[in-house]
Design a protein around this motif. Sequence first.
Motif, PDB file in Angstrom:
ATOM      1  N   GLU A   4       0.860  -1.167   0.000  1.00 50.19           N
ATOM      2  CA  GLU A   4       0.000   0.000   0.000  1.00 50.19           C
ATOM      3  C   GLU A   4       0.904   1.226   0.000  1.00 50.19           C
ATOM      4  N   ILE A   5       0.397   2.304  -0.553  1.00 44.62           N
ATOM      5  CA  ILE A   5       1.138   3.549  -0.644  1.00 44.62           C
ATOM      6  C   ILE A   5       0.282   4.638  -0.007  1.00 44.62           C
ATOM      7  N   SER A   6       0.902   5.534   0.718  1.00 44.48           N
ATOM      8  CA  SER A   6       0.153   6.573   1.420  1.00 44.48           C
ATOM      9  C   SER A   6      -0.363   7.635   0.448  1.00 44.48           C
ATOM     10  N   THR A   7      -1.379   8.352   0.882  1.00 43.24           N
ATOM     11  CA  THR A   7      -1.910   9.442   0.055  1.00 43.24           C
ATOM     12  C   THR A   7      -0.837  10.508  -0.171  1.00 43.24           C
ATOM     13  N   ASP A   8      -0.004  10.763   0.834  1.00 40.68           N
ATOM     14  CA  ASP A   8       1.072  11.748   0.677  1.00 40.68           C
ATOM     15  C   ASP A   8       2.063  11.311  -0.402  1.00 40.68           C
ATOM     16  N   ASP A   9       2.396  10.016  -0.415  1.00 41.25           N
ATOM     17  CA  ASP A   9       3.321   9.516  -1.435  1.00 41.25           C
ATOM     18  C   ASP A   9       2.699   9.571  -2.829  1.00 41.25           C
ATOM     19  N   VAL A  10       1.400   9.291  -2.928  1.00 40.08           N
ATOM     20  CA  VAL A  10       0.728   9.394  -4.231  1.00 40.08           C
ATOM     21  C   VAL A  10       0.739  10.850  -4.686  1.00 40.08           C
ATOM     22  N   HIS A  11       0.474  11.771  -3.772  1.00 41.97           N
ATOM     23  CA  HIS A  11       0.500  13.185  -4.122  1.00 41.97           C
ATOM     24  C   HIS A  11       1.879  13.586  -4.640  1.00 41.97           C
ATOM     25  N   GLU A  12       2.929  13.105  -4.004  1.00 42.42           N
ATOM     26  CA  GLU A  12       4.293  13.388  -4.464  1.00 42.42           C
ATOM     27  C   GLU A  12       4.522  12.842  -5.869  1.00 42.42           C
ATOM     28  N   LEU A  13       3.998  11.645  -6.160  1.00 46.09           N
ATOM     29  CA  LEU A  13       4.132  11.076  -7.500  1.00 46.09           C
ATOM     30  C   LEU A  13       3.444  11.955  -8.534  1.00 46.09           C
ATOM     31  N   VAL A  14       2.243  12.435  -8.196  1.00 45.51           N
ATOM     32  CA  VAL A  14       1.487  13.293  -9.111  1.00 45.51           C
ATOM     33  C   VAL A  14       2.248  14.599  -9.352  1.00 45.51           C
ATOM     34  N   THR A  85       6.497  -8.753 -14.457  1.00 54.49           N
ATOM     35  CA  THR A  85       6.715  -9.069 -13.044  1.00 54.49           C
ATOM     36  C   THR A  85       7.435  -7.948 -12.307  1.00 54.49           C
ATOM     37  N   ASP A  86       8.166  -7.081 -13.010  1.00 51.11           N
ATOM     38  CA  ASP A  86       8.862  -5.986 -12.334  1.00 51.11           C
ATOM     39  C   ASP A  86       8.009  -4.723 -12.206  1.00 51.11           C
ATOM     40  N   THR A  87       6.746  -4.796 -12.645  1.00 55.30           N
ATOM     41  CA  THR A  87       5.835  -3.663 -12.485  1.00 55.30           C
ATOM     42  C   THR A  87       5.438  -3.540 -11.020  1.00 55.30           C
ATOM     43  N   SER A  88       5.534  -2.334 -10.494  1.00 55.71           N
ATOM     44  CA  SER A  88       5.113  -2.064  -9.123  1.00 55.71           C
ATOM     45  C   SER A  88       3.614  -1.784  -9.130  1.00 55.71           C
ATOM     46  N   VAL A  89       2.853  -2.568  -8.371  1.00 54.43           N
ATOM     47  CA  VAL A  89       1.401  -2.395  -8.283  1.00 54.43           C
ATOM     48  C   VAL A  89       1.054  -2.156  -6.812  1.00 54.43           C
ATOM     49  N   GLU A  90       0.490  -0.970  -6.532  1.00 56.36           N
ATOM     50  CA  GLU A  90       0.198  -0.588  -5.155  1.00 56.36           C
ATOM     51  C   GLU A  90      -1.240  -0.096  -5.039  1.00 56.36           C
ATOM     52  N   SER A  91      -1.757  -0.164  -3.841  1.00 57.91           N
ATOM     53  CA  SER A  91      -3.087   0.350  -3.519  1.00 57.91           C
ATOM     54  C   SER A  91      -2.904   1.573  -2.630  1.00 57.91           C
ATOM     55  N   MET A  92      -3.670   2.637  -2.886  1.00 54.58           N
ATOM     56  CA  MET A  92      -3.568   3.832  -2.054  1.00 54.58           C
ATOM     57  C   MET A  92      -4.290   3.596  -0.731  1.00 54.58           C
ATOM     58  N   ALA A  93      -3.535   3.569   0.350  1.00 54.70           N
ATOM     59  CA  ALA A  93      -4.072   3.321   1.682  1.00 54.70           C
ATOM     60  C   ALA A  93      -5.056   4.420   2.087  1.00 54.70           C
ATOM     61  N   GLY A  94      -6.189   4.019   2.636  1.00 55.57           N
ATOM     62  CA  GLY A  94      -7.186   4.983   3.106  1.00 55.57           C
ATOM     63  C   GLY A  94      -8.101   5.513   2.030  1.00 55.57           C
ATOM     64  N   SER A  97     -11.033   8.957   0.824  1.00 56.00           N
ATOM     65  CA  SER A  97     -11.501   9.551   2.078  1.00 56.00           C
ATOM     66  C   SER A  97     -10.327  10.137   2.866  1.00 56.00           C
ATOM     67  N   ASP A  98      -9.104   9.665   2.626  1.00 57.21           N
ATOM     68  CA  ASP A  98      -7.914  10.194   3.298  1.00 57.21           C
ATOM     69  C   ASP A  98      -7.153  11.209   2.435  1.00 57.21           C
ATOM     70  N   TRP A  99      -7.571  11.428   1.214  1.00 56.64           N
ATOM     71  CA  TRP A  99      -6.894  12.350   0.289  1.00 56.64           C
ATOM     72  C   TRP A  99      -7.162  13.790   0.734  1.00 56.64           C
ATOM     73  N   GLU A 100      -6.119  14.509   1.069  1.00 53.43           N
ATOM     74  CA  GLU A 100      -6.261  15.866   1.584  1.00 53.43           C
ATOM     75  C   GLU A 100      -5.865  16.932   0.569  1.00 53.43           C
ATOM     76  N   TYR A 101      -5.740  16.547  -0.675  1.00 52.88           N
ATOM     77  CA  TYR A 101      -5.274  17.455  -1.710  1.00 52.88           C
ATOM     78  C   TYR A 101      -6.417  17.754  -2.689  1.00 52.88           C
ATOM     79  N   GLU A 102      -6.146  18.670  -3.586  1.00 50.01           N
ATOM     80  CA  GLU A 102      -7.157  19.072  -4.555  1.00 50.01           C
ATOM     81  C   GLU A 102      -7.507  17.920  -5.502  1.00 50.01           C
TER      82      GLU A 102
END
Length: 115
Positions: A4-14, A85-94, A97-102
């Motif tokens: 799982e990946i945090s909402t903050d980390d997903v925001h950084e990726l974006v 097989t080397d593809t990273s597949v993650e789920s956004m934790a929370g 409902s936990d996304w605090e960004y626009e």
Amino acid sequence: MDAEISTDDVHELVESDEDVRIVDIRPEPQFESGHIPGSENIPFHTLPDRISELDGADRVVTVCPLGKSSVQAARLIGSYEGVPTDTSVESMAGGLSDWEYELESAADAEHDAPF
């Protein structure tokens, strides 16, 4: 699924424009009302038929309202034989409902379109 990946980390990726496919698995009307900028909508019920659209992706993050269904979606994507097989597949934790960004909406895209 890798993790799982945090909402903050997903925001950084974006924000960093990293090569990542953010897959929002909610129904289209929910997606259009507000979604993570740059994400794409593949509703969960269509995922088995559309999973090949993710062929060649280096990194995939699945998103849903609470972070539960996206875990199942990430597992499905990770088990698909077309995804390397080397593809990273993650789920956004929370989930969103936990996304605090626009969020971006279909209406925003219409306003940005040239007239």
